[in-house]
Design a protein around this motif. Sequence first.
Motif, PDB file in Angstrom:
ATOM      1  N   ASN A   1      28.419  81.543  28.554  1.00 18.45           N
ATOM      2  CA  ASN A   1      29.162  81.818  27.325  1.00 18.45           C
ATOM      3  C   ASN A   1      30.670  81.691  27.516  1.00 18.45           C
ATOM      4  O   ASN A   1      31.395  81.372  26.575  1.00 18.45           O
ATOM      5  CB  ASN A   1      28.799  83.209  26.792  1.00 18.45           C
ATOM      6  CG  ASN A   1      27.388  83.258  26.233  1.00 18.45           C
ATOM      7  OD1 ASN A   1      27.081  82.605  25.255  1.00 18.45           O
ATOM      8  ND2 ASN A   1      26.523  84.019  26.877  1.00 18.45           N
TER       9      ASN A   1
ATOM     10  N   ASP B   1      23.570  86.917  18.243  1.00 20.40           N
ATOM     11  CA  ASP B   1      24.313  85.656  18.303  1.00 20.40           C
ATOM     12  C   ASP B   1      24.945  85.247  16.974  1.00 20.40           C
ATOM     13  O   ASP B   1      25.818  84.375  16.944  1.00 20.40           O
ATOM     14  CB  ASP B   1      23.399  84.525  18.785  1.00 20.40           C
ATOM     15  CG  ASP B   1      23.228  84.533  20.291  1.00 20.40           C
ATOM     16  OD1 ASP B   1      24.205  84.838  20.983  1.00 20.40           O
ATOM     17  OD2 ASP B   1      22.110  84.260  20.769  1.00 20.40           O
TER      18      ASP B   1
ATOM     19  N   TYR C   1      32.293  87.506  22.273  1.00 23.95           N
ATOM     20  CA  TYR C   1      31.865  87.091  23.615  1.00 23.95           C
ATOM     21  C   TYR C   1      30.844  88.093  24.158  1.00 23.95           C
ATOM     22  O   TYR C   1      29.796  87.718  24.714  1.00 23.95           O
ATOM     23  CB  TYR C   1      33.103  87.012  24.508  1.00 23.95           C
ATOM     24  CG  TYR C   1      32.911  86.431  25.892  1.00 23.95           C
ATOM     25  CD1 TYR C   1      31.677  86.041  26.379  1.00 23.95           C
ATOM     26  CD2 TYR C   1      34.014  86.277  26.738  1.00 23.95           C
ATOM     27  CE1 TYR C   1      31.539  85.508  27.648  1.00 23.95           C
ATOM     28  CE2 TYR C   1      33.890  85.745  28.009  1.00 23.95           C
ATOM     29  CZ  TYR C   1      32.642  85.368  28.469  1.00 23.95           C
ATOM     30  OH  TYR C   1      32.510  84.853  29.727  1.00 23.95           O
TER      31      TYR C   1
ATOM     32  N   SER D   1      24.781  84.531  32.004  1.00 25.12           N
ATOM     33  CA  SER D   1      25.236  84.689  30.631  1.00 25.12           C
ATOM     34  C   SER D   1      26.757  84.745  30.543  1.00 25.12           C
ATOM     35  O   SER D   1      27.361  84.168  29.636  1.00 25.12           O
ATOM     36  CB  SER D   1      24.638  85.962  30.018  1.00 25.12           C
ATOM     37  OG  SER D   1      24.984  86.073  28.656  1.00 25.12           O
TER      38      SER D   1
ATOM     39  N   HIS E   1      27.383  87.633  22.563  1.00 26.75           N
ATOM     40  CA  HIS E   1      26.687  86.475  23.133  1.00 26.75           C
ATOM     41  C   HIS E   1      26.237  86.764  24.566  1.00 26.75           C
ATOM     42  O   HIS E   1      25.166  86.319  24.987  1.00 26.75           O
ATOM     43  CB  HIS E   1      27.611  85.253  23.128  1.00 26.75           C
ATOM     44  CG  HIS E   1      27.913  84.727  21.765  1.00 26.75           C
ATOM     45  ND1 HIS E   1      26.941  84.477  20.822  1.00 26.75           N
ATOM     46  CD2 HIS E   1      29.098  84.392  21.178  1.00 26.75           C
ATOM     47  CE1 HIS E   1      27.501  84.009  19.716  1.00 26.75           C
ATOM     48  NE2 HIS E   1      28.803  83.950  19.914  1.00 26.75           N
TER      49      HIS E   1
ATOM     50  N   MET F   1      33.510  80.166  25.050  1.00 28.57           N
ATOM     51  CA  MET F   1      34.251  81.236  24.389  1.00 28.57           C
ATOM     52  C   MET F   1      35.696  81.336  24.874  1.00 28.57           C
ATOM     53  O   MET F   1      36.603  81.590  24.067  1.00 28.57           O
ATOM     54  CB  MET F   1      33.542  82.580  24.596  1.00 28.57           C
ATOM     55  CG  MET F   1      32.417  82.860  23.613  1.00 28.57           C
ATOM     56  SD  MET F   1      32.886  82.720  21.863  1.00 28.57           S
ATOM     57  CE  MET F   1      34.257  83.870  21.755  1.00 28.57           C
TER      58      MET F   1
ATOM     59  N   GLY G   1      22.553  86.551  25.856  1.00 28.55           N
ATOM     60  CA  GLY G   1      22.286  85.586  26.920  1.00 28.55           C
ATOM     61  C   GLY G   1      21.405  86.130  28.026  1.00 28.55           C
ATOM     62  O   GLY G   1      20.423  85.495  28.416  1.00 28.55           O
TER      63      GLY G   1
ATOM     64  N   GLY H   1      26.395  74.817  24.131  1.00 26.23           N
ATOM     65  CA  GLY H   1      27.665  75.477  23.836  1.00 26.23           C
ATOM     66  C   GLY H   1      28.725  74.449  23.488  1.00 26.23           C
ATOM     67  O   GLY H   1      28.851  73.429  24.169  1.00 26.23           O
TER      68      GLY H   1
END
Length: 231
Positions: free
Chosen positions: A200, A102, A139, A196, A142, A204, A146, A35
């Motif tokens: 993320n 994604d 977000y 997740s 993702h 994010m 995730g 990330g």
Amino acid sequence: MAKGRKTNILTITGVLLALGLILSFIKIFEWPFGGSITLASMVPVIILGYKYGPRWGVFAAFMFSILQAVLGATTTQAFAGMYDPSNVNGSIGKIVLMAALDYIVAFTVLGFSGLFRDKINNDTVAITLGAVFVMILRYAAHFVSGFLLWGDYAKEFFVGLTDTFTEGSKMDAFATTITNSVIGHHEGQYLAEIYSFVYNGFYMIPEIIITVIVLVVLMSIPPINRSIVKE
């Protein structure tokens, strides 16, 4: 639509998408566990959605998502990590799902950034709220990807999180607290969802903050403000 105006829109769209792509290569910070935080790479796409409305904005954002997917496939190991020679069909399904969530969904939603235009008189507030909204949608995309695709790495992630920061630092203490609390009380699907959300969130949330700051600065400059607001 007049031919001249259409050409102008296509030109501006091409320039802004290219700018967004270039900015996505400029990493302000990259986490050791994966990330990265870019130099406001979503701002150009968000501007397109606000300037030209959702129909054109979603189209432009979709094109941006395709470019991001191609880059993701050629410059990272993300797609390769989904491939399992012993389960080819399952691997293909996971790769398709990852590409959809994604990349295609995550970036296409940016085209809805003009949601609050004409509903809020202040364009700076309208584009900022729109940006926060679409980035939360990104977000969410993702997040779903995730825990569906990478949830098996949840425990490993939290155990390794304590080794990410300098020992004795505030972030190290924070990571240790999170790890002990999460691993000690959660497992299975719920652990995957927490993983997740946290993983993320590490990139994010800073992306959202940076994007909002850049948009506010750009909207405070009269010539740029007019060029964004004027269709």
